[in-house]
Design a protein around this motif. Structure first.
Motif, PDB file in Angstrom:
ATOM      1  N   LEU A  20       0.822  -1.203   0.000  1.00  0.00           N
ATOM      2  CA  LEU A  20       0.000   0.000   0.000  1.00  0.00           C
ATOM      3  C   LEU A  20       0.854   1.250   0.000  1.00  0.00           C
ATOM      4  O   LEU A  20       1.891   1.297   0.661  1.00  0.00           O
ATOM      5  N   THR A  27      -5.376   6.094  -0.336  1.00  0.00           N
ATOM      6  CA  THR A  27      -4.456   4.963  -0.262  1.00  0.00           C
ATOM      7  C   THR A  27      -4.531   4.208  -1.581  1.00  0.00           C
ATOM      8  O   THR A  27      -5.624   3.915  -2.074  1.00  0.00           O
ATOM      9  N   ASP A  28      -3.374   3.882  -2.146  1.00  0.00           N
ATOM     10  CA  ASP A  28      -3.282   3.099  -3.377  1.00  0.00           C
ATOM     11  C   ASP A  28      -2.707   1.729  -3.040  1.00  0.00           C
ATOM     12  O   ASP A  28      -1.943   1.571  -2.085  1.00  0.00           O
ATOM     13  N   ILE A  29      -3.076   0.729  -3.858  1.00  0.00           N
ATOM     14  CA  ILE A  29      -2.532  -0.616  -3.695  1.00  0.00           C
ATOM     15  C   ILE A  29      -1.808  -0.998  -4.984  1.00  0.00           C
ATOM     16  O   ILE A  29      -2.254  -0.652  -6.085  1.00  0.00           O
ATOM     17  N   ARG A  31      -0.781  -3.294  -7.916  1.00  0.00           N
ATOM     18  CA  ARG A  31      -1.421  -4.391  -8.649  1.00  0.00           C
ATOM     19  C   ARG A  31      -0.574  -4.777  -9.850  1.00  0.00           C
ATOM     20  O   ARG A  31       0.106  -3.946 -10.434  1.00  0.00           O
ATOM     21  N   GLU A  42      -6.070   3.067  -7.002  1.00  0.00           N
ATOM     22  CA  GLU A  42      -6.660   3.738  -5.844  1.00  0.00           C
ATOM     23  C   GLU A  42      -7.678   2.815  -5.177  1.00  0.00           C
ATOM     24  O   GLU A  42      -8.505   2.189  -5.838  1.00  0.00           O
ATOM     25  N   LEU A  43      -7.587   2.728  -3.848  1.00  0.00           N
ATOM     26  CA  LEU A  43      -8.519   1.897  -3.098  1.00  0.00           C
ATOM     27  C   LEU A  43      -9.819   2.645  -2.862  1.00  0.00           C
ATOM     28  O   LEU A  43      -9.825   3.833  -2.551  1.00  0.00           O
ATOM     29  N   ASP A  44     -10.901   1.934  -2.994  1.00  0.00           N
ATOM     30  CA  ASP A  44     -12.207   2.467  -2.638  1.00  0.00           C
ATOM     31  C   ASP A  44     -12.326   2.349  -1.121  1.00  0.00           C
ATOM     32  O   ASP A  44     -12.149   1.281  -0.561  1.00  0.00           O
ATOM     33  N   ASP A  45     -12.618   3.439  -0.456  1.00  0.00           N
ATOM     34  CA  ASP A  45     -12.592   3.471   1.011  1.00  0.00           C
ATOM     35  C   ASP A  45     -13.973   3.240   1.620  1.00  0.00           C
ATOM     36  O   ASP A  45     -14.301   3.803   2.642  1.00  0.00           O
ATOM     37  N   VAL A  50     -10.689  -6.055   0.060  1.00  0.00           N
ATOM     38  CA  VAL A  50      -9.621  -5.729  -0.874  1.00  0.00           C
ATOM     39  C   VAL A  50      -8.845  -6.990  -1.213  1.00  0.00           C
ATOM     40  O   VAL A  50      -8.450  -7.741  -0.316  1.00  0.00           O
TER      41      VAL A  50
END
Length: 81
Positions: A20, A27-29, A31, A42-45, A50
């Protein structure tokens, strides 16, 4: 700040790795893009589950840990006591 979070499934069959990038506003993950490249997503919060950046069998995860430790700290036979 980039962080790695590790989780193991309840049966111990796989090690899930989440890489992350924690920014001020999101916050990005990391991939895999499927073509041997990695991209930040970008993570959906909103509380969704996840998927990990990647998954390894436990023995492969231990081998990766050993290899990364040697890379960043040197082989165990050169460590100071």
């Amino acid at each position: 700040m980039i962080r790695a979070h590790i989780a193991e499934d309840h049966l111990g069959r796989e090690v899930r790795v989440f890489i992350l990038n924690e920014l001020k506003s999101r916050t990005d993950i990391l991939r895999s893009s499927g073509d041997q490249f990695f991209v930040w997503e970008e993570l959906d919060d909103r509380g969704v589950t996840v998927q990990p950046s990647f998954t390894l069998p436990p023995l492969a995860a231990r081998a990766l840990l050993d290899g990364l430790t040697k890379h960043f700290r040197g082989a165990s036979d050169v460590h100071q006591l």
